[in-house]
Write a protein that holds these residues in place. Structure first.
Motif, PDB file in Angstrom:
ATOM      1  N   SER A 190      53.832  -3.352  67.768  1.00  0.00           N
ATOM      2  CA  SER A 190      53.248  -2.028  67.546  1.00  0.00           C
ATOM      3  C   SER A 190      53.728  -0.981  68.534  1.00  0.00           C
ATOM      4  CB  SER A 190      51.716  -2.118  67.613  1.00  0.00           C
ATOM      5  OG  SER A 190      51.301  -2.539  68.896  1.00  0.00           O
ATOM      6  N   ASP A 191      53.756  -1.283  69.839  1.00  0.00           N
ATOM      7  CA  ASP A 191      54.064  -0.260  70.837  1.00  0.00           C
ATOM      8  C   ASP A 191      55.476   0.295  70.741  1.00  0.00           C
ATOM      9  OD1 ASP A 191      51.524  -0.373  71.708  1.00  0.00           O
ATOM     10  OD2 ASP A 191      51.940  -1.224  73.670  1.00  0.00           O
ATOM     11  N   PRO A 192      56.507  -0.517  70.520  1.00  0.00           N
ATOM     12  CA  PRO A 192      57.839   0.077  70.384  1.00  0.00           C
ATOM     13  C   PRO A 192      57.920   1.087  69.244  1.00  0.00           C
ATOM     14  CG  PRO A 192      58.040  -2.268  70.815  1.00  0.00           C
ATOM     15  CD  PRO A 192      56.588  -2.001  70.561  1.00  0.00           C
ATOM     16  N   TRP A 193      57.221   0.819  68.135  1.00  0.00           N
ATOM     17  CA  TRP A 193      57.234   1.771  67.032  1.00  0.00           C
ATOM     18  C   TRP A 193      56.428   3.014  67.370  1.00  0.00           C
ATOM     19  CZ3 TRP A 193      60.692   1.638  63.440  1.00  0.00           C
ATOM     20  CH2 TRP A 193      61.284   0.415  63.096  1.00  0.00           C
ATOM     21  N   ARG A 194      55.394   2.843  68.190  1.00  0.00           N
ATOM     22  CA  ARG A 194      54.596   3.994  68.602  1.00  0.00           C
ATOM     23  C   ARG A 194      55.447   4.987  69.386  1.00  0.00           C
ATOM     24  NH1 ARG A 194      50.047   1.529  70.786  1.00  0.00           N
ATOM     25  NH2 ARG A 194      48.984   1.674  68.793  1.00  0.00           N
ATOM     26  N   VAL A 195      56.461   4.495  70.079  1.00  0.00           N
ATOM     27  CA  VAL A 195      57.354   5.369  70.840  1.00  0.00           C
ATOM     28  C   VAL A 195      57.983   6.428  69.935  1.00  0.00           C
ATOM     29  CG1 VAL A 195      59.532   5.459  72.135  1.00  0.00           C
ATOM     30  CG2 VAL A 195      57.839   3.710  72.659  1.00  0.00           C
ATOM     31  N   LEU A 196      58.270   6.078  68.709  1.00  0.00           N
ATOM     32  CA  LEU A 196      58.875   7.041  67.781  1.00  0.00           C
ATOM     33  C   LEU A 196      57.910   8.180  67.468  1.00  0.00           C
ATOM     34  CD1 LEU A 196      60.725   4.620  65.323  1.00  0.00           C
ATOM     35  CD2 LEU A 196      61.662   5.888  67.266  1.00  0.00           C
ATOM     36  N   ARG A 197      56.619   7.866  67.344  1.00  0.00           N
ATOM     37  CA  ARG A 197      55.634   8.916  67.111  1.00  0.00           C
ATOM     38  C   ARG A 197      55.539   9.824  68.330  1.00  0.00           C
ATOM     39  NH1 ARG A 197      49.794   7.229  65.180  1.00  0.00           N
ATOM     40  NH2 ARG A 197      50.800   7.282  63.143  1.00  0.00           N
ATOM     41  N   GLU A 241      56.471  13.995  68.723  1.00  0.00           N
ATOM     42  CA  GLU A 241      55.637  15.072  69.259  1.00  0.00           C
ATOM     43  C   GLU A 241      56.417  15.919  70.264  1.00  0.00           C
ATOM     44  OE1 GLU A 241      51.672  14.080  70.471  1.00  0.00           O
ATOM     45  OE2 GLU A 241      51.149  13.884  68.362  1.00  0.00           O
ATOM     46  N   PHE A 242      57.237  15.285  71.090  1.00  0.00           N
ATOM     47  CA  PHE A 242      58.066  16.048  72.013  1.00  0.00           C
ATOM     48  C   PHE A 242      59.089  16.884  71.252  1.00  0.00           C
ATOM     49  CE2 PHE A 242      56.493  12.963  75.115  1.00  0.00           C
ATOM     50  CZ  PHE A 242      56.257  13.791  76.207  1.00  0.00           C
ATOM     51  N   VAL A 243      59.701  16.304  70.251  1.00  0.00           N
ATOM     52  CA  VAL A 243      60.697  17.045  69.467  1.00  0.00           C
ATOM     53  C   VAL A 243      60.048  18.240  68.783  1.00  0.00           C
ATOM     54  CG1 VAL A 243      62.233  16.929  67.467  1.00  0.00           C
ATOM     55  CG2 VAL A 243      62.213  15.062  69.131  1.00  0.00           C
ATOM     56  N   GLU A 244      58.875  18.032  68.196  1.00  0.00           N
ATOM     57  CA  GLU A 244      58.176  19.115  67.506  1.00  0.00           C
ATOM     58  C   GLU A 244      57.816  20.235  68.479  1.00  0.00           C
ATOM     59  OE1 GLU A 244      57.025  20.986  64.203  1.00  0.00           O
ATOM     60  OE2 GLU A 244      57.526  18.848  64.096  1.00  0.00           O
ATOM     61  N   GLY A 245      57.337  19.856  69.652  1.00  0.00           N
ATOM     62  CA  GLY A 245      56.974  20.856  70.642  1.00  0.00           C
ATOM     63  C   GLY A 245      58.181  21.624  71.149  1.00  0.00           C
ATOM     64  N   ASP A 297      61.078  22.015  69.715  1.00  0.00           N
ATOM     65  CA  ASP A 297      61.687  22.799  68.636  1.00  0.00           C
ATOM     66  C   ASP A 297      60.879  24.066  68.354  1.00  0.00           C
ATOM     67  OD1 ASP A 297      63.668  23.051  66.430  1.00  0.00           O
ATOM     68  OD2 ASP A 297      61.893  22.832  65.169  1.00  0.00           O
ATOM     69  N   THR A 298      59.553  23.955  68.397  1.00  0.00           N
ATOM     70  CA  THR A 298      58.700  25.095  68.074  1.00  0.00           C
ATOM     71  C   THR A 298      58.697  26.143  69.177  1.00  0.00           C
ATOM     72  OG1 THR A 298      57.259  23.674  66.738  1.00  0.00           O
ATOM     73  CG2 THR A 298      56.343  25.789  67.466  1.00  0.00           C
ATOM     74  N   LEU A 299      58.754  25.704  70.433  1.00  0.00           N
ATOM     75  CA  LEU A 299      58.558  26.618  71.556  1.00  0.00           C
ATOM     76  C   LEU A 299      59.839  27.004  72.285  1.00  0.00           C
ATOM     77  CD1 LEU A 299      55.365  24.931  73.063  1.00  0.00           C
ATOM     78  CD2 LEU A 299      55.474  26.872  71.489  1.00  0.00           C
ATOM     79  N   ALA A 300      60.967  26.477  71.861  1.00  0.00           N
ATOM     80  CA  ALA A 300      62.225  26.700  72.589  1.00  0.00           C
ATOM     81  C   ALA A 300      62.566  28.181  72.730  1.00  0.00           C
ATOM     82  CB  ALA A 300      63.364  25.958  71.899  1.00  0.00           C
ATOM     83  N   GLU A 301      62.242  28.989  71.741  1.00  0.00           N
ATOM     84  CA  GLU A 301      62.578  30.408  71.772  1.00  0.00           C
ATOM     85  C   GLU A 301      61.337  31.279  71.993  1.00  0.00           C
ATOM     86  OE1 GLU A 301      64.791  31.352  68.287  1.00  0.00           O
ATOM     87  OE2 GLU A 301      66.338  29.843  68.647  1.00  0.00           O
ATOM     88  N   LEU A 302      60.330  30.720  72.644  1.00  0.00           N
ATOM     89  CA  LEU A 302      59.078  31.433  72.838  1.00  0.00           C
ATOM     90  C   LEU A 302      59.244  32.657  73.735  1.00  0.00           C
ATOM     91  CD1 LEU A 302      56.004  31.472  72.366  1.00  0.00           C
ATOM     92  CD2 LEU A 302      55.761  30.015  74.402  1.00  0.00           C
ATOM     93  N   GLY A 303      60.096  32.573  74.725  1.00  0.00           N
ATOM     94  CA  GLY A 303      60.232  33.665  75.674  1.00  0.00           C
ATOM     95  C   GLY A 303      59.232  33.514  76.807  1.00  0.00           C
ATOM     96  N   PRO A 304      59.080  34.554  77.642  1.00  0.00           N
ATOM     97  CA  PRO A 304      58.155  34.448  78.776  1.00  0.00           C
ATOM     98  C   PRO A 304      56.727  34.216  78.298  1.00  0.00           C
ATOM     99  CG  PRO A 304      58.857  36.728  78.451  1.00  0.00           C
ATOM    100  CD  PRO A 304      59.725  35.885  77.571  1.00  0.00           C
ATOM    101  N   ALA A 362      52.021  14.508  75.927  1.00  0.00           N
ATOM    102  CA  ALA A 362      52.995  15.359  75.234  1.00  0.00           C
ATOM    103  C   ALA A 362      52.518  16.806  75.230  1.00  0.00           C
ATOM    104  CB  ALA A 362      53.200  14.858  73.808  1.00  0.00           C
ATOM    105  N   ARG A 363      51.243  17.003  74.996  1.00  0.00           N
ATOM    106  CA  ARG A 363      50.664  18.345  75.013  1.00  0.00           C
ATOM    107  C   ARG A 363      50.772  18.977  76.398  1.00  0.00           C
ATOM    108  NH1 ARG A 363      44.584  19.562  75.690  1.00  0.00           N
ATOM    109  NH2 ARG A 363      44.141  21.454  74.510  1.00  0.00           N
TER     110      ARG A 363
END
Length: 253
Positions: free
Chosen positions: A51-58, A62-66, A68-75, A160-161
């Motif tokens: 279970s735990d190795p697969w949990r790493v993908l989840r 979350e890091f990828v989503e964060g 990707d969403t915030l990369a161009e946020l600015g100050p 991650a948050r």
């Protein structure tokens, strides 16, 4: 005895709703434990080698989503504070004004996306036409992001948050709060103290609220040698919103 969390997040438990990352569940789809509980639980009967190795993908997602969403946020400025602050409390209005002041200076405002202080800061930023970011977390008593968030991400995992709170902010403002607020404050100070974050001004709003903590740090903690004198200079404490804003933005307008 089970605890009534309805006062914490402003919703009755009978709503029976759970936000898990991007997924919303209602009864009977609400699981009995959160994702973080599953990750941290010891003595579980499951075979962790499967279970735990697969949990790493989840976790990775979350890091990828964060990122990707915030990369161009600015100050941006992150504002921490209690979810229990009511709309008629002076700190609610202070947080709302802070959100507006930062937005007017061209800064995005990042909060945990919940009610109370978080909603107030998001509200101020949104009303000023700024970017109002909410980083939500799966909790047994959380409903969803507050309606003032105009850019939001829901996370399953606290770590991650927390990365997103820290990575995309140029400064931090901490309003009165409880354990969660203390955790966020001391994590920020620890990263500054250890050089993991090199530019991260921190400001505490509410002199009377924080004075007991400051006395303890300057007395017992410094006196025992657990921190150094310079560690007390890593933040300011003030009741002046303009001073707070100037400190964490370097006076930029």
């Amino acid at each position: 005895m089970s605890r009534d969390y309805s006062s914490d997040w402003g919703r009755p438990e009978s709503d029976d709703l759970r936000v898990q990352g991007p997924v919303i569940r209602r009864h009977p789809q609400v699981p009995s434990v959160t994702t973080d509980q599953q990750l941290l639980e010891s003595g579980a009967e499951e075979d962790w080698t499967h279970s735990d190795p697969w949990r790493v993908l989840r976790i990775q997602s979350e890091f990828v989503e964060g990122f990707d969403t915030l990369a161009e946020l600015g100050p941006a400025i992150t504002i921490f504070g209690s979810a229990r602050t009511s709309e008629d409390h002076p700190m609610y209005e202070a947080a709302r004004r802070l959100g507006r002041m930062f937005a007017e200076r061209g800064y995005a405002v990042i909060t945990g996306g919940g009610p109370g202080t978080m909603a107030a800061a998001n509200r101020g930023a949104a009303e000023a036409g700024g970017v109002s970011v909410g980083l939500g977390i799966e909790l047994p008593f959380e409903a969803s992001l507050n309606p003032w968030v105009n850019l939001g991400i829901n996370f399953r995992y606290f770590f991650a948050r927390k990365m997103m709170f820290l990575k995309y902010a140029q400064g931090f403002v901490v309003l009165p709060g409880g354990y969660g607020t203390f955790d966020e404050l001391f994590e920020s100070l620890t990263l500054v103290q250890t050089g993991k974050m090199t530019v991260a001004p921190v400001a505490l709003l509410g002199v009377s609220y924080w004075q007991g903590l400051l006395d303890w740090l300057a007395g017992a903690t410094l006196g025992a040698g657990y921190i150094g004198p310079l560690d007390l200079d890593m933040f300011i404490t003030s009741d002046d919103l303009s001073e707070i804003v100037d400190h964490v933005t370097g006076g930029s307008r």
